[in-house]
Design an enzyme around this catalytic site. Structure first.
Site, PDB file in Angstrom:
ATOM      1  N   HIS A   1      -8.540   1.816  -5.857  1.00  0.00           N
ATOM      2  CA  HIS A   1      -7.692   0.878  -5.069  1.00  0.00           C
ATOM      3  C   HIS A   1      -6.148   1.306  -5.139  1.00  0.00           C
ATOM      4  O   HIS A   1      -5.805   1.459  -6.427  1.00  0.00           O
ATOM      5  CB  HIS A   1      -7.796  -0.621  -5.181  1.00  0.00           C
ATOM      6  CG  HIS A   1      -9.304  -0.906  -5.256  1.00  0.00           C
ATOM      7  ND1 HIS A   1      -9.871  -1.400  -3.907  1.00  0.00           N
ATOM      8  CD2 HIS A   1     -10.012  -1.124  -6.073  1.00  0.00           C
ATOM      9  CE1 HIS A   1     -11.167  -1.653  -3.918  1.00  0.00           C
ATOM     10  NE2 HIS A   1     -11.483  -1.459  -5.420  1.00  0.00           N
TER      11      HIS A   1
ATOM     12  N   TYR B   1       0.765  -1.187   0.101  1.00  0.00           N
ATOM     13  CA  TYR B   1      -0.095  -0.144  -0.027  1.00  0.00           C
ATOM     14  C   TYR B   1       0.869   1.334  -0.104  1.00  0.00           C
ATOM     15  O   TYR B   1       0.133   2.299  -0.009  1.00  0.00           O
ATOM     16  CB  TYR B   1      -0.763  -0.098   1.239  1.00  0.00           C
ATOM     17  CG  TYR B   1      -1.939  -1.318   1.313  1.00  0.00           C
ATOM     18  CD1 TYR B   1      -2.970  -1.325   0.079  1.00  0.00           C
ATOM     19  CD2 TYR B   1      -2.158  -2.152   2.104  1.00  0.00           C
ATOM     20  CE1 TYR B   1      -3.653  -2.351   0.050  1.00  0.00           C
ATOM     21  CE2 TYR B   1      -2.916  -3.144   2.108  1.00  0.00           C
ATOM     22  CZ  TYR B   1      -3.432  -3.417   1.058  1.00  0.00           C
ATOM     23  OH  TYR B   1      -4.534  -4.269   1.006  1.00  0.00           O
TER      24      TYR B   1
END
Ligand code: DQA
Length: 151
Positions: A103, A26
């Site tokens: 995302h 991430y």
């Protein structure tokens, strides 16, 4: 006079941990920094933008419902709820507002359970895999689509 467009950015569960959470997946940028970058970009284009993160599905649903009267576009990263939440999907539909699903990671490159999203077929489009830039691309799309509608 051109109406000022209002954008709601919804961040789902665990995204408050960005920067510390699985950085190899991430990234190292915190949610606070992403929100700040979005706000700066929005202000440049004279758009108002509010960011909301919650680890609670119900709170996200309530906020999505509020788009009905208070926002023109929704950018959403439903996080884990992407793959599970009919109720959050229904709230987005109930708001009647165009939404973009984002995302940080490329969900199609990951475990199979992440390949299905309850949001993709109701979104204008899906941006997945560009880290924090997924959010900025979504905002850029909104800016461009507004320019286009002015002409
Ligand atoms: C995510 C992908 C989801 O599968 C995961 O549960 C998240 C984050 C992303 O931004 O890549 O929490 O939405």
């Amino acid at each position: 006079m051109q109406k000022i467009s209002r954008i709601l950015v919804l961040h789902g569960p665990n995204l408050n941990l960005l920067g510390k959470r699985e950085p190899e997946t991430y990234g190292l940028t915190t949610l606070e920094k992403i929100n700040e970058n979005l706000a700066t970009r929005a202000a440049k284009h004279n758009l108002t933008l509010e960011c909301f993160q919650s680890n609670c599905e119900g709170e996200l649903i309530t906020k999505a419902q509020s788009a009905l009267n208070n926002y023109d576009f929704i950018i959403i990263n439903p996080a884990g709820l992407t793959h599970t939440s009919v109720a959050l999907r229904d709230a987005i539909l109930a708001s009647g507002k165009p939404c973009i699903e984002v995302h940080l990671s490329n969900i199609y490159k990951r475990e199979e359970f992440r390949h299905f999203s309850f949001f993709s077929d109701i979104a204008i489009g899906v941006i997945s895999g560009f880290g924090e830039h997924s959010y900025y691309f979504a905002l850029e799309y909104i800016v461009n689509s507004l320019k286009f509608t002015k002409e």
